[in-house]
Design a protein around this motif. Structure first.
Motif, PDB file in Angstrom:
ATOM      1  N   THR A   1       1.762   5.318  -2.281  1.00 37.02           N
ATOM      2  CA  THR A   1       2.495   4.927  -3.489  1.00 37.02           C
ATOM      3  C   THR A   1       2.183   3.470  -3.804  1.00 37.02           C
ATOM      4  OG1 THR A   1       4.327   6.439  -2.975  1.00 37.02           O
ATOM      5  CG2 THR A   1       4.761   4.674  -4.561  1.00 37.02           C
ATOM      6  N   PRO A   2       1.605   3.179  -4.987  1.00 39.36           N
ATOM      7  CA  PRO A   2       1.305   1.783  -5.328  1.00 39.36           C
ATOM      8  C   PRO A   2       2.580   0.949  -5.433  1.00 39.36           C
ATOM      9  CG  PRO A   2       0.184   3.311  -6.806  1.00 39.36           C
ATOM     10  CD  PRO A   2       1.181   4.120  -6.032  1.00 39.36           C
TER      11      PRO A   2
ATOM     12  N   LYS B   1     -12.850   4.243  -1.863  1.00 38.29           N
ATOM     13  CA  LYS B   1     -12.407   3.023  -2.531  1.00 38.29           C
ATOM     14  C   LYS B   1     -11.307   3.407  -3.513  1.00 38.29           C
ATOM     15  CE  LYS B   1     -15.872   0.952  -0.522  1.00 38.29           C
ATOM     16  NZ  LYS B   1     -15.670   0.163   0.708  1.00 38.29           N
ATOM     17  N   LEU B   2     -10.090   2.928  -3.268  1.00 30.80           N
ATOM     18  CA  LEU B   2      -8.950   3.215  -4.128  1.00 30.80           C
ATOM     19  C   LEU B   2      -8.753   2.012  -5.052  1.00 30.80           C
ATOM     20  CD1 LEU B   2      -5.550   4.714  -2.927  1.00 30.80           C
ATOM     21  CD2 LEU B   2      -5.740   3.143  -4.838  1.00 30.80           C
ATOM     22  N   LEU B   3      -9.020   2.215  -6.332  1.00 25.48           N
ATOM     23  CA  LEU B   3      -8.971   1.113  -7.286  1.00 25.48           C
ATOM     24  C   LEU B   3      -7.532   0.760  -7.642  1.00 25.48           C
ATOM     25  CD1 LEU B   3     -11.884   2.120  -9.704  1.00 25.48           C
ATOM     26  CD2 LEU B   3     -11.974   1.091  -7.415  1.00 25.48           C
ATOM     27  N   THR B   4      -7.263  -0.543  -7.771  1.00 30.03           N
ATOM     28  CA  THR B   4      -5.925  -1.038  -8.082  1.00 30.03           C
ATOM     29  C   THR B   4      -6.005  -1.964  -9.299  1.00 30.03           C
ATOM     30  OG1 THR B   4      -6.090  -3.014  -6.678  1.00 30.03           O
ATOM     31  CG2 THR B   4      -5.376  -0.957  -5.624  1.00 30.03           C
ATOM     32  N   ARG B   5      -4.893  -2.570  -9.603  1.00 29.40           N
ATOM     33  CA  ARG B   5      -4.851  -3.456 -10.763  1.00 29.40           C
ATOM     34  C   ARG B   5      -5.792  -4.650 -10.608  1.00 29.40           C
ATOM     35  NH1 ARG B   5       0.564  -6.541 -13.204  1.00 29.40           N
ATOM     36  NH2 ARG B   5      -0.559  -7.819 -14.752  1.00 29.40           N
TER      37      ARG B   5
ATOM     38  N   GLU C   1      -0.210  -5.617   0.338  1.00 28.93           N
ATOM     39  CA  GLU C   1       0.798  -5.858  -0.697  1.00 28.93           C
ATOM     40  C   GLU C   1       0.651  -4.901  -1.872  1.00 28.93           C
ATOM     41  OE1 GLU C   1       3.246  -7.971  -0.192  1.00 28.93           O
ATOM     42  OE2 GLU C   1       2.358  -8.494   1.749  1.00 28.93           O
ATOM     43  N   VAL C   2      -0.279  -3.941  -1.745  1.00 25.34           N
ATOM     44  CA  VAL C   2      -0.581  -3.105  -2.914  1.00 25.34           C
ATOM     45  C   VAL C   2       0.020  -1.716  -2.853  1.00 25.34           C
ATOM     46  CG1 VAL C   2      -2.696  -4.320  -3.475  1.00 25.34           C
ATOM     47  CG2 VAL C   2      -2.779  -2.375  -1.898  1.00 25.34           C
TER      48      VAL C   2
END
Length: 293
Positions: free
Chosen positions: A206-207, A171-175, A41-42
């Protein structure tokens, strides 16, 4: 001992699932112009030609075929249709809380390697000798890109026979957490595979609106209890990694050796070819009806 028996019991209960999974067809999405696939979902990825995608359900099937225990974090996977490229990418999403001030988290590669080896030794005590894995050094020392919010490293390992293999992770950091991206490959293919991962896959990520790293709101969003160093040591913090043993905290690649990798690639590609053949046969069989209509 309880942990070992527990894992053994889980694996025995999963054997029928593994067998049935290998018999099921996999629903491949082949890349090309205008093909976009979901990464949980990210975010989404514009999937280029020569690549194929598996969703959460089919990624879980492949994971079981590789002999991995499912954690529920699996969201997608991507591979190459080129038989000369031996690699496969798992995407997991972990809602750990926002890893804040990441750019200010200093990474001491030498200290980390010592901690990893120590955790490695402790984890080996809980496994049969034939399943022992040894960390030997960095293939690529951990580094963080503050522009893309990617943490990357590659660790050199050896199995119980002292055959080398690699653990390459991004590791792709998200909100609200991070995507754990695990590249399964062999030593000879690592450079090519890492280039494809960086330039043809992650470059096209694309986030989802509102889920990017920069969308973090300190007033409403949960923050993680660890930083980059904790993330490298398993996402549970340095203290926990020291206490429990690093390999107990980590997930997939530690249990995949080079010999198994080649077989997994062949199996998946055979499935892909089988799906294409079936589709072509179906189209051929229905063609006369379509013409008559």
């Amino acid at each position: 001992m309880k942990r070992v028996l527990g894992l053994w019991l889980i694996f025995m209960l999963m054997l029928p699932t593994v067998a049935s999974a290998s018999e099921d067809s996999l629903n491949f999405v082949e890349g090309g112009e205008g093909v976009t696939v979901k990464i949980g979902e990210v975010g989404t990825i514009d999937l280029g030609k020569g690549l194929y995608y598996l969703d959460k359900k089919d990624t879980e099937k492949v994971s079981l075929m590789d002999g991995n225990l499912l954690t529920g974090y699996e969201v997608a996977s991507i591979g190459s249709t080129d038989e000369n490229q031996n690699w496969f990418v798992y995407f997991d999403y972990i809602d750990s809380g926002h890893i804040k001030d990441a750019k200010d988290d200093k990474i001491n590669a030498d200290k980390l390697l010592k901690q990893i080896k120590k955790g490695n030794e402790e984890a080996n005590k809980e496994k049969p000798e034939s399943d022992h894995i040894f960390a030997t050094g960095w293939d690529i020392e951990p580094f963080y890109d503050s522009k893309t919010h990617n943490l990357t490293w590659s660790l050199m390992l050896e199995d119980s026979e002292r055959d080398p293999f690699l653990n390459y992770q991004v590791k792709l950091l998200t909100r609200h957490g991070y995507l754990s991206i695990i590249l399964v490959t062999d030593s000879a293919s690592r450079e090519q595979a890492a280039s494809v991962l960086s330039n043809e896959i992650l470059a096209n990520f694309t986030p989802t609106p509102g889920q990017a790293y920069g969308d973090y709101d300190s007033k409403t969003d949960k923050a993680a209890s660890f930083g980059l160093t904790g993330l490298i040591l398993g996402g549970a913090g340095v203290a926990a990694a020291k206490k429990v043993g690093l390999l107990v905290l980590l997930k997939k690649f530690w249990f995949i050796v080079v010999a198994a990798v080649a077989g997994a690639f062949s199996f998946i590609r055979n499935k892909l070819r089988g799906n294409k053949t079936t589709q072509t046969q179906d189209e051929t069989e229905t063609a006369p009806d379509q013409t008559i209509t």
